[in-house]
Design a protein around this motif. Structure first.
Motif, PDB file in Angstrom:
ATOM      1  N   GLN A   1       0.811  -0.915  -0.120  1.00  0.00           N
ATOM      2  CA  GLN A   1      -0.056   0.092  -0.297  1.00  0.00           C
ATOM      3  C   GLN A   1       1.062   1.031   0.212  1.00  0.00           C
ATOM      4  OE1 GLN A   1      -3.510   0.560  -0.248  1.00  0.00           O
ATOM      5  NE2 GLN A   1      -2.256   2.260  -0.243  1.00  0.00           N
ATOM      6  N   ALA A   2       1.670   1.267   0.886  1.00  0.00           N
ATOM      7  CA  ALA A   2       2.811   2.569   0.859  1.00  0.00           C
ATOM      8  C   ALA A   2       3.677   2.941  -0.577  1.00  0.00           C
ATOM      9  CB  ALA A   2       3.519   2.339   1.572  1.00  0.00           C
ATOM     10  N   LEU A   3       4.270   1.431  -0.718  1.00  0.00           N
ATOM     11  CA  LEU A   3       4.565   2.080  -2.350  1.00  0.00           C
ATOM     12  C   LEU A   3       3.723   2.547  -3.663  1.00  0.00           C
ATOM     13  CD1 LEU A   3       7.119  -1.165  -2.849  1.00  0.00           C
ATOM     14  CD2 LEU A   3       7.629   1.443  -2.151  1.00  0.00           C
ATOM     15  N   LEU A   4       2.292   1.332  -3.277  1.00  0.00           N
ATOM     16  CA  LEU A   4       1.640   1.945  -4.378  1.00  0.00           C
ATOM     17  C   LEU A   4       0.763   3.641  -3.932  1.00  0.00           C
ATOM     18  CD1 LEU A   4      -1.044  -1.182  -4.389  1.00  0.00           C
ATOM     19  CD2 LEU A   4       0.079  -0.030  -6.001  1.00  0.00           C
ATOM     20  N   ASP A   5       0.511   3.805  -2.446  1.00  0.00           N
ATOM     21  CA  ASP A   5       0.776   5.502  -2.362  1.00  0.00           C
ATOM     22  C   ASP A   5       1.293   6.734  -2.791  1.00  0.00           C
ATOM     23  OD1 ASP A   5      -0.401   7.587  -0.958  1.00  0.00           O
ATOM     24  OD2 ASP A   5       0.554   7.320   0.375  1.00  0.00           O
ATOM     25  N   ILE A   6       2.785   6.059  -3.137  1.00  0.00           N
ATOM     26  CA  ILE A   6       3.730   6.999  -3.427  1.00  0.00           C
ATOM     27  C   ILE A   6       4.075   6.609  -5.428  1.00  0.00           C
ATOM     28  CG2 ILE A   6       5.503   7.296  -1.919  1.00  0.00           C
ATOM     29  CD1 ILE A   6       6.931   5.373  -2.283  1.00  0.00           C
ATOM     30  N   ARG A   7       3.160   5.544  -6.081  1.00  0.00           N
ATOM     31  CA  ARG A   7       3.653   5.465  -6.959  1.00  0.00           C
ATOM     32  C   ARG A   7       5.038   4.515  -7.854  1.00  0.00           C
ATOM     33  NH1 ARG A   7       0.695  11.159  -8.306  1.00  0.00           N
ATOM     34  NH2 ARG A   7      -0.919  10.196  -8.724  1.00  0.00           N
ATOM     35  N   GLY A   8       5.523   3.552  -6.520  1.00  0.00           N
ATOM     36  CA  GLY A   8       6.625   2.815  -7.177  1.00  0.00           C
ATOM     37  C   GLY A   8       8.037   3.887  -6.887  1.00  0.00           C
ATOM     38  N   TRP A   9       8.686   2.750  -7.627  1.00  0.00           N
ATOM     39  CA  TRP A   9      10.056   4.108  -7.317  1.00  0.00           C
ATOM     40  C   TRP A   9       9.989   4.485  -9.146  1.00  0.00           C
ATOM     41  CZ3 TRP A   9       8.956  -1.370  -5.861  1.00  0.00           C
ATOM     42  CH2 TRP A   9       9.702  -1.813  -4.650  1.00  0.00           C
ATOM     43  N   ASP A  10      11.268   5.473  -8.676  1.00  0.00           N
ATOM     44  CA  ASP A  10      11.895   6.246  -9.934  1.00  0.00           C
ATOM     45  C   ASP A  10      12.981   5.763 -10.069  1.00  0.00           C
ATOM     46  OD1 ASP A  10       9.732   8.412  -9.226  1.00  0.00           O
ATOM     47  OD2 ASP A  10      11.112   9.724  -8.414  1.00  0.00           O
ATOM     48  N   GLN A  11      13.605   6.050 -11.551  1.00  0.00           N
ATOM     49  CA  GLN A  11      14.456   5.438 -12.115  1.00  0.00           C
ATOM     50  C   GLN A  11      15.573   5.738 -11.667  1.00  0.00           C
ATOM     51  OE1 GLN A  11      13.402   4.719 -15.801  1.00  0.00           O
ATOM     52  NE2 GLN A  11      12.485   2.855 -15.727  1.00  0.00           N
ATOM     53  N   GLU A  12      16.308   5.517 -10.791  1.00  0.00           N
ATOM     54  CA  GLU A  12      17.796   6.348 -10.721  1.00  0.00           C
ATOM     55  C   GLU A  12      18.541   5.862  -9.952  1.00  0.00           C
ATOM     56  OE1 GLU A  12      16.804   9.870  -7.071  1.00  0.00           O
ATOM     57  OE2 GLU A  12      14.932   9.206  -8.349  1.00  0.00           O
ATOM     58  N   LEU A  13      19.961   6.310  -9.027  1.00  0.00           N
ATOM     59  CA  LEU A  13      20.768   5.841  -8.245  1.00  0.00           C
ATOM     60  C   LEU A  13      20.279   6.196  -7.380  1.00  0.00           C
ATOM     61  CD1 LEU A  13      23.765   7.307  -9.179  1.00  0.00           C
ATOM     62  CD2 LEU A  13      23.087   5.247  -9.920  1.00  0.00           C
ATOM     63  N   ALA A  14      20.696   4.892  -5.797  1.00  0.00           N
ATOM     64  CA  ALA A  14      19.846   4.798  -4.563  1.00  0.00           C
ATOM     65  C   ALA A  14      18.419   5.670  -4.231  1.00  0.00           C
ATOM     66  CB  ALA A  14      20.733   6.755  -3.645  1.00  0.00           C
ATOM     67  N   GLU A  15      17.404   4.058  -5.202  1.00  0.00           N
ATOM     68  CA  GLU A  15      15.823   4.138  -4.966  1.00  0.00           C
ATOM     69  C   GLU A  15      16.171   3.923  -3.463  1.00  0.00           C
ATOM     70  OE1 GLU A  15      17.842   0.498  -5.421  1.00  0.00           O
ATOM     71  OE2 GLU A  15      18.555   2.027  -6.952  1.00  0.00           O
ATOM     72  N   ILE A  19      12.701   6.361  -2.121  1.00  0.00           N
ATOM     73  CA  ILE A  19      11.740   5.366  -1.233  1.00  0.00           C
ATOM     74  C   ILE A  19      11.437   6.387  -0.367  1.00  0.00           C
ATOM     75  CG2 ILE A  19      10.463   3.075  -0.969  1.00  0.00           C
ATOM     76  CD1 ILE A  19      11.166   2.119  -3.339  1.00  0.00           C
ATOM     77  N   SER A  20      12.768   5.813   1.269  1.00  0.00           N
ATOM     78  CA  SER A  20      11.621   6.619   1.920  1.00  0.00           C
ATOM     79  C   SER A  20      12.101   7.868   2.175  1.00  0.00           C
ATOM     80  CB  SER A  20      13.488   6.076   2.925  1.00  0.00           C
ATOM     81  OG  SER A  20      14.387   4.298   2.688  1.00  0.00           O
ATOM     82  N   LEU A  21      12.353   8.365   1.610  1.00  0.00           N
ATOM     83  CA  LEU A  21      12.100  10.102   1.644  1.00  0.00           C
ATOM     84  C   LEU A  21      11.217  10.150   0.767  1.00  0.00           C
ATOM     85  CD1 LEU A  21      15.832  11.353   0.408  1.00  0.00           C
ATOM     86  CD2 LEU A  21      14.457  11.073   3.134  1.00  0.00           C
ATOM     87  N   ARG A  22       9.995   9.632  -0.269  1.00  0.00           N
ATOM     88  CA  ARG A  22       9.123   9.946  -0.939  1.00  0.00           C
ATOM     89  C   ARG A  22       7.758   9.586   0.491  1.00  0.00           C
ATOM     90  NH1 ARG A  22       9.375   7.159  -5.269  1.00  0.00           N
ATOM     91  NH2 ARG A  22       7.485   7.641  -6.368  1.00  0.00           N
ATOM     92  N   LEU A  23       8.186   8.188   1.133  1.00  0.00           N
ATOM     93  CA  LEU A  23       7.462   7.494   2.141  1.00  0.00           C
ATOM     94  C   LEU A  23       7.490   9.102   3.341  1.00  0.00           C
ATOM     95  CD1 LEU A  23       7.847   3.661   2.074  1.00  0.00           C
ATOM     96  CD2 LEU A  23       5.811   4.659   1.695  1.00  0.00           C
ATOM     97  N   LYS A  24       8.386   9.927   3.596  1.00  0.00           N
ATOM     98  CA  LYS A  24       8.172  10.438   4.531  1.00  0.00           C
ATOM     99  C   LYS A  24       7.923  12.058   4.417  1.00  0.00           C
ATOM    100  CE  LYS A  24       8.952  12.567   7.965  1.00  0.00           C
ATOM    101  NZ  LYS A  24       8.556  11.935   9.987  1.00  0.00           N
ATOM    102  N   LYS A  25       7.832  12.094   3.055  1.00  0.00           N
ATOM    103  CA  LYS A  25       6.602  13.209   2.453  1.00  0.00           C
ATOM    104  C   LYS A  25       4.743  12.882   2.629  1.00  0.00           C
ATOM    105  CE  LYS A  25       9.944  15.889  -0.464  1.00  0.00           C
ATOM    106  NZ  LYS A  25      10.204  15.638  -2.306  1.00  0.00           N
ATOM    107  N   ALA A  26       5.401  12.137   2.459  1.00  0.00           N
ATOM    108  CA  ALA A  26       3.177  11.261   2.028  1.00  0.00           C
ATOM    109  C   ALA A  26       2.588  10.484   3.308  1.00  0.00           C
ATOM    110  CB  ALA A  26       3.332   9.529   1.608  1.00  0.00           C
ATOM    111  N   GLY A  27       3.343  11.417   4.198  1.00  0.00           N
ATOM    112  CA  GLY A  27       3.292  11.052   5.774  1.00  0.00           C
ATOM    113  C   GLY A  27       3.684   9.581   6.401  1.00  0.00           C
ATOM    114  N   TRP A  28       4.323   8.835   5.956  1.00  0.00           N
ATOM    115  CA  TRP A  28       3.733   7.338   6.780  1.00  0.00           C
ATOM    116  C   TRP A  28       5.281   7.600   7.050  1.00  0.00           C
ATOM    117  CZ3 TRP A  28       1.598   2.531   5.111  1.00  0.00           C
ATOM    118  CH2 TRP A  28       0.803   3.024   3.894  1.00  0.00           C
TER     119      TRP A  28
END
Length: 196
Positions: A1-15, A19-28
């Motif tokens: 659910q968390a990954l779906l909420d942030i629409r999965g991975w971005d293609q880049e280094l240190a993914e 993901i951790s920082l995007r989850l924090k931004k999304a309130g997880w």
């Protein structure tokens, strides 16, 4: 659910950092999972280790301070997390840039003092590594022979010292966008990766 909420991975280094920082931004909330098992391929040559850590450091710098720099604001991430981001900025950027200047200055003006500082710092690194390994051996039920880990503590000052220079190199490469298109990403992934 968390990954779906942030629409999965971005293609880049240190993914994983991204993901951790995007989850924090999304309130997880992100918590430690003591029973989790991570399996990885460990570099067995110095050149492979250097390339790996260069990718990791560049990816971390890109994610923390280019893509997610807004998390450094307490109004966005809260005081606690913003403080961690500022501490990371100090150690990953400011201290990394200052270290070669300090090292050269000490070598030029007070080489004996530099030798003492390096000796004391190395001894402190060994003691901290021994303490860390003791805590890990006590906390991790999967370590059956912790005695094998003590040798790593003796190597730690040299390992950390080498990685300090690798991080400096990665920071300079990232600041000047030198070889920005890291060969770690396949070309098909890189063409769709965001640029920061």
């Amino acid at each position: 659910q968390a990954l779906l909420d942030i629409r999965g991975w971005d293609q880049e280094l240190a993914e994983d950092t991204d993901i951790s920082l995007r989850l924090k931004k999304a309130g997880w909330n992100i918590v430690f999972a003591p029973e989790a098992v991570a399996i990885t391929d460990v570099p067995d040559k110095l050149g492979v280790l250097t390339r790996q850590r260069t990718r990791w450091d560049r990816g971390g710098l890109r994610n923390y301070f280019k893509k997610h720099w807004r998390l450094m604001r307490p109004s966005v991430a809260g005081w606690s997390f913003a403080s961690e981001m500022w501490a990371e900025f100090f150690y990953a950027v400011i201290a990394t840039l200052a270290y070669p200047v300090y090292f050269v200055w000490m070598a030029w003006t007070a080489p004996m003092a530099l030798a003492v500082v390096l000796t004391v710092a190395s001894a402190a690194n060994v003691l901290l590594a021994l303490l860390s390994l003791w805590v890990i051996a006590r906390a991790c039920p999967r370590i059956h022979d912790p005695g094998r880990l003590w040798v790593a503590a003796l190597v730690m000052p040299f390992y950390k010292g080498y990685l300090r220079w690798v991080r400096f190199r990665a920071l300079v490469m990232e600041l000047f966008r030198y070889r920005y298109e890291d060969s770690f990403l396949p070309h098909s992934a890189w063409t769709h990766a965001p640029r920061y």
